[in-house]
Design a protein around this motif. Sequence first.
Motif, PDB file in Angstrom:
ATOM      1  N   ALA A 239       0.511  -0.896  -0.289  1.00  0.00           N
ATOM      2  CA  ALA A 239      -0.027   0.110  -0.436  1.00  0.00           C
ATOM      3  C   ALA A 239       1.046   1.309  -0.213  1.00  0.00           C
ATOM      4  CB  ALA A 239      -0.821  -0.381   1.443  1.00  0.00           C
ATOM      5  N   ALA A 240      -0.023   2.477  -0.182  1.00  0.00           N
ATOM      6  CA  ALA A 240       1.336   4.130  -0.417  1.00  0.00           C
ATOM      7  C   ALA A 240       1.812   3.993   0.806  1.00  0.00           C
ATOM      8  CB  ALA A 240       0.512   5.112  -1.011  1.00  0.00           C
ATOM      9  N   GLY A 241       3.139   4.492  -0.054  1.00  0.00           N
ATOM     10  CA  GLY A 241       3.339   4.991   1.261  1.00  0.00           C
ATOM     11  C   GLY A 241       4.394   4.046   2.435  1.00  0.00           C
ATOM     12  N   MET A 242       4.461   2.209   1.818  1.00  0.00           N
ATOM     13  CA  MET A 242       5.041   1.684   2.620  1.00  0.00           C
ATOM     14  C   MET A 242       6.564   1.362   1.900  1.00  0.00           C
ATOM     15  SD  MET A 242       1.965  -1.063   3.523  1.00  0.00           S
ATOM     16  CE  MET A 242       3.046  -1.974   4.456  1.00  0.00           C
ATOM     17  N   THR A 243       7.045   1.348   0.749  1.00  0.00           N
ATOM     18  CA  THR A 243       8.057   1.530   0.254  1.00  0.00           C
ATOM     19  C   THR A 243       8.827   2.502  -0.586  1.00  0.00           C
ATOM     20  OG1 THR A 243       7.309   0.857  -2.569  1.00  0.00           O
ATOM     21  CG2 THR A 243       7.089  -0.749  -0.595  1.00  0.00           C
ATOM     22  N   GLY A 244       8.069   2.916  -0.337  1.00  0.00           N
ATOM     23  CA  GLY A 244       8.609   4.675  -0.989  1.00  0.00           C
ATOM     24  C   GLY A 244       8.258   4.549  -2.662  1.00  0.00           C
ATOM     25  N   GLN A 245       8.135   3.904  -3.316  1.00  0.00           N
ATOM     26  CA  GLN A 245       7.834   3.411  -4.573  1.00  0.00           C
ATOM     27  C   GLN A 245       6.325   4.209  -4.866  1.00  0.00           C
ATOM     28  OE1 GLN A 245      10.328   2.401  -7.204  1.00  0.00           O
ATOM     29  NE2 GLN A 245      11.840   2.358  -5.346  1.00  0.00           N
ATOM     30  N   PRO A 246       5.883   4.553  -6.195  1.00  0.00           N
ATOM     31  CA  PRO A 246       4.765   4.869  -6.537  1.00  0.00           C
ATOM     32  C   PRO A 246       4.127   3.316  -6.508  1.00  0.00           C
ATOM     33  CG  PRO A 246       6.159   5.697  -8.262  1.00  0.00           C
ATOM     34  CD  PRO A 246       7.219   4.769  -7.300  1.00  0.00           C
ATOM     35  N   SER A 248       1.367   1.485  -9.225  1.00  0.00           N
ATOM     36  CA  SER A 248       1.424   1.440 -10.241  1.00  0.00           C
ATOM     37  C   SER A 248       0.193   0.018 -11.036  1.00  0.00           C
ATOM     38  CB  SER A 248       2.182   1.422 -12.075  1.00  0.00           C
ATOM     39  OG  SER A 248       2.747  -0.186 -11.575  1.00  0.00           O
ATOM     40  N   ALA A 249      -0.357   0.130 -11.596  1.00  0.00           N
ATOM     41  CA  ALA A 249      -1.589  -0.585 -12.873  1.00  0.00           C
ATOM     42  C   ALA A 249      -0.274  -1.671 -13.238  1.00  0.00           C
ATOM     43  CB  ALA A 249      -1.985  -0.356 -13.823  1.00  0.00           C
ATOM     44  N   GLN A 250       0.230  -0.721 -13.454  1.00  0.00           N
ATOM     45  CA  GLN A 250       0.666  -2.304 -13.843  1.00  0.00           C
ATOM     46  C   GLN A 250       1.594  -3.494 -13.915  1.00  0.00           C
ATOM     47  OE1 GLN A 250       1.271  -2.109 -17.652  1.00  0.00           O
ATOM     48  NE2 GLN A 250       2.348  -3.929 -17.209  1.00  0.00           N
ATOM     49  N   GLU A 251       2.307  -2.704 -12.424  1.00  0.00           N
ATOM     50  CA  GLU A 251       2.399  -3.945 -10.875  1.00  0.00           C
ATOM     51  C   GLU A 251       1.312  -4.734 -10.588  1.00  0.00           C
ATOM     52  OE1 GLU A 251       3.194  -1.900  -7.497  1.00  0.00           O
ATOM     53  OE2 GLU A 251       4.369  -4.023  -6.862  1.00  0.00           O
ATOM     54  N   VAL A 252       0.169  -4.499 -10.968  1.00  0.00           N
ATOM     55  CA  VAL A 252      -0.937  -5.449 -10.553  1.00  0.00           C
ATOM     56  C   VAL A 252      -0.862  -6.793 -11.511  1.00  0.00           C
ATOM     57  CG1 VAL A 252      -3.249  -5.677 -10.306  1.00  0.00           C
ATOM     58  CG2 VAL A 252      -2.407  -3.887  -9.664  1.00  0.00           C
ATOM     59  N   ILE A 253      -1.591  -5.905 -13.076  1.00  0.00           N
ATOM     60  CA  ILE A 253      -0.644  -7.309 -13.951  1.00  0.00           C
ATOM     61  C   ILE A 253       0.375  -8.470 -14.411  1.00  0.00           C
ATOM     62  CG2 ILE A 253      -0.649  -7.366 -16.329  1.00  0.00           C
ATOM     63  CD1 ILE A 253      -2.475  -5.003 -16.625  1.00  0.00           C
ATOM     64  N   GLU A 254       1.007  -7.338 -13.761  1.00  0.00           N
ATOM     65  CA  GLU A 254       2.660  -8.405 -13.547  1.00  0.00           C
ATOM     66  C   GLU A 254       2.676  -8.680 -12.755  1.00  0.00           C
ATOM     67  OE1 GLU A 254       5.873  -5.462 -13.721  1.00  0.00           O
ATOM     68  OE2 GLU A 254       5.773  -4.967 -15.977  1.00  0.00           O
ATOM     69  N   THR A 255       1.892  -8.731 -11.287  1.00  0.00           N
ATOM     70  CA  THR A 255       1.952  -9.731  -9.947  1.00  0.00           C
ATOM     71  C   THR A 255       0.875 -10.591 -10.666  1.00  0.00           C
ATOM     72  OG1 THR A 255       2.454  -7.557  -8.699  1.00  0.00           O
ATOM     73  CG2 THR A 255       1.142 -10.334  -7.329  1.00  0.00           C
ATOM     74  N   GLY A 256      -0.217 -10.326 -10.701  1.00  0.00           N
ATOM     75  CA  GLY A 256      -1.054 -11.512 -11.324  1.00  0.00           C
ATOM     76  C   GLY A 256      -0.527 -12.240 -12.159  1.00  0.00           C
ATOM     77  N   ASN A 257       0.255 -12.030 -13.454  1.00  0.00           N
ATOM     78  CA  ASN A 257       0.840 -12.960 -14.002  1.00  0.00           C
ATOM     79  C   ASN A 257       1.961 -13.807 -13.466  1.00  0.00           C
ATOM     80  OD1 ASN A 257      -0.618 -12.795 -16.628  1.00  0.00           O
ATOM     81  ND2 ASN A 257       0.964 -10.561 -16.847  1.00  0.00           N
TER      82      ASN A 257
END
Length: 274
Positions: A239-246, A248-257
């Motif tokens: 979730a937001a603010g936990m990693t310092g990274q923004p 992204s919807a792309q991350e969602v797709i990549e994690t799913g795959n």
Amino acid sequence: MTTQAIAESNADPYQGAQDAAKALISRIGGTPDVALVLGSGWVPAADALGEPEHEFPVTELPGFTMAEAIGHAGRIRSVRLASTGKLALVFLGRTHFYEGHGVARVVHGVRTAVAAGCSTVVLTNGCGGVNPEYSVGQPVLISDHINMTATSPIVGANFVDLTDLYSSRLRALCKDVDPSLAEGVYVQLTGPHYETPAEIRMVRTLGADLVGMSTALEAIAVREAGAELLGISLVTNMAAGMTGQPLSAQEVIETGNASAARMGVLLRDVLGRL
Ligand code: 8IG
């Protein structure tokens, strides 16, 4: 669907689900036993359940709205489970509250599934991890939820009990399949924006482990309709603010795959034991 039919199903969403159930049963040639809603990141896992008997766009049934969210196909598939011979109804994608069609549309799929005969509903989602012990790609059993949408799918003075909303029996069954599964509390916010870091600190303080934009409203409708419920989240991002990274919807797709094979086996094994 005619304008009049839309007006009628909006007027009485319960009757709308009955009508859609009738159309569904004739479309798939039988009554389904279990419904599975595949959210963000879960659609690539669908094929592990077996060969589809039927697959068609949700919009072929009355009362459904085309899913528009990224990673959501908006299709219904029926699959005969090899292990038990039960008929599974799989929703590839869902209607979200943030699409603005109203809460009745959000829960129309699960209401239709239960009206058609499903005695078990499995809700999956992709979500943000709020609990710092989680990692991306991890499935988490939903133990309870916090509904922060400020609404309910229930119409009228029906005071539905939500104690043990997420069946402890089905959670135990999942842990038989995979003892490493964690459990957590899911909070549904309306979206479609992701949270601010301050909002994530707030929901963590309130007791949330997982944050997303679905599931809680559908869960309430499933309980109202009388089916047994299992909820599984896939942590597709921290979730937001936990990693310092923004985020992204792309991350969602990549994690799913990347998680498809594990989630597919999990779903197949769990559905096979129902
Ligand atoms: I995927 O971090 C997914 N859906 N609200 N926050 C909210 N919804 C989500 C998130 C997230 N990730």
